[in-house]
Design a protein around this motif. Structure first.
Motif: not given
Length: 295
Positions: A58-59, A108, A117, A121
Motif C-alpha cells: 500500500q505504499l 495515512e 498496516h 506504511n
C-alpha cells in the motif's frame, strides 16, 4: 562484464560532464542540476517502492514523489531568489521536510481502515522520503558550500573520491582480499578492500584538491596535502557505509540489485548508494576543514 561496465561509464560520464557544464553556465540558480537531481530522486523513489512493494503493497508512490519534489525545491529556494544568501540557508529545506512528514501522516490517517498496516506504511514512506529526498538535497548543497564558482570543484571531489574508493576496493580486494568485512550482508567485501578504498580515495582527493582548484577559481591555491588526504579517506569510509546500508535494504527483501536499469550496474540506487551517504559527510567536511583556500 568489466568491458560492459567500462563502456557504460564511457557514455554516462561525458553526459554528466555536459550537464554540469551547461548548469555552470546557467549561473548560481543551477536549473540543470535541479532537474537532474529531481529526476534522480523520483527514479530512486520508484526503485525503493518496487523493492518493498511485495512486503508493503500500500505504499503511496505519487505522494512520496510529491514530497521529494518539495524537498528539492526547498533546498533550491534560497538560490532561486534575486538576492541569494552568502551562506547556506537550509530553512526552506527543513520546512519542506517538516510539511512532507505532516502530509504523509495526514494522508495515512485519511485512508485508515483497520489496525495492522498504518505504522508499516507511514514508517516506510517517511524513510524513503528522507533517505532519497533529504540525502540528495543535502548532497546538492555542495554546489554552493564553497562559493558559486567552485561548485563543480566540490561536486567533482565527491564523485572522484567515491569512485576512487570503488576502484581501490576492487583491486585490493581482488588481489589481497581474505578477511570478510560483512560475510552475510555483502560477502564480496573484505577488510583488505577497505584499505584499498581508503588509499584510492585519499589519492584522488589529494590529486583533485591539489591540481584542480585553479581550473574553477582563478588564482586558487591548493589546500594542505594532509587535509586533502583526510578528506578523501573520510569520504571513502562514508561511501562504504552507504554501500553496506543499501545492501541491507536489498538483502532484507531477497534482492541482489535495486532494479534492472543498466546491465552490470543494477539500478540507480546501486550507482548512487555511496554518493548518497558520502554527500552530507562531504558537505560537513567542506564546512569544518580549510579546503576552500579562496574563501
Amino acid at each position: 562484464m568489466l568491458a560492459w561496465r567500462v563502456t557504460i561509464s564511457a557514455i554516462l560520464i561525458p553526459l554528466l560532464v555536459l550537464i554540469f557544464y551547461l548548469d555552470a553556465r546557467a549561473g548560481e540558480s543551477s536549473p540543470w542540476l535541479l532537474v537532474l537531481v529531481t529526476l534522480l530522486g523520483l527514479r530512486a523513489v520508484w526503485e525503493l517502492t518496487e523493492l518493498l512493494r511485495p512486503r508493503i503493497p500500500q505504499l503511496n508512490f505519487p505522494l512520496m514523489c510529491l514530497c521529494v519534489i518539495a524537498i528539492m525545491v526547498g533546498s533550491w529556494w534560497p538560490h532561486l531568489r534575486p538576492d541569494p544568501p552568502e551562506l547556506l540557508d537550509l530553512t526552506p529545506l527543513a520546512l519542506a521536510l517538516c510539511f512532507s512528514v505532516m502530509l504523509l501522516c495526514a494522508v495515512e490517517a485519511r485512508r485508515f481502515q483497520a489496525p495492522g498496516h498504518s505504522w508499516e506504511n507511514l514508517g516506510t514512506e517517511t524513510f524513503i522520503v528522507c533517505y532519497i529526498g533529504l540525502l540528495l538535497a543535502m548532497t546538492a548543497q555542495l554546489r554552493w558550500v564553497a562559493g558559486e564558482q567552485a561548485g563543480y570543484l566540490v561536486i567533482g571531489s565527491l564523485v572522484l573520491c567515491t569512485k576512487g574508493a570503488d576502484v581501490g576496493a576492487y583491486f585490493a580486494g581482488k588481489r589481497f582480499g581474505k578477511r570478510k568485512l560483512a560475510p552475510v550482508l555483502s560477502p564480496g567485501k573484505t577488510w583488505e578492500g577497505v584499505v584499498g578504498a581508503v588509499l584510492g580515495a585519499a589519492l584522488c582527493g589529494w590529486l583533485w584538491l591539489t591540481f584542480a582548484p585553479g581550473w574553477f577559481v582563478p588564482d586558487a591555491k591548493a589546500c594542505p596535502w594532509y587535509y586533502a588526504l583526510l578528506y578523501g579517506g573520510v569520504i571513502s569510509l562514508a561511501g562504504m557505509v552507504g554501500d553496506l546500508c543499501e545492501s541491507l535494504l536489498k538483502r532484507d527483501v531477497g534482492r541482489k540489485d535495486s532494479a534492472a536499469l543498466l546491465p552490470g550496474f543494477g539500478g540507480l540506487l546501486d550507482l548512487l548508494d555511496s554518493v548518497l551517504y558520502a554527500g552530507p559527510v562531504a558537505l560537513l567536511l567542506w564546512k569544518v576543514l580549510p579546503l576552500a583556500t579562496w574563501m
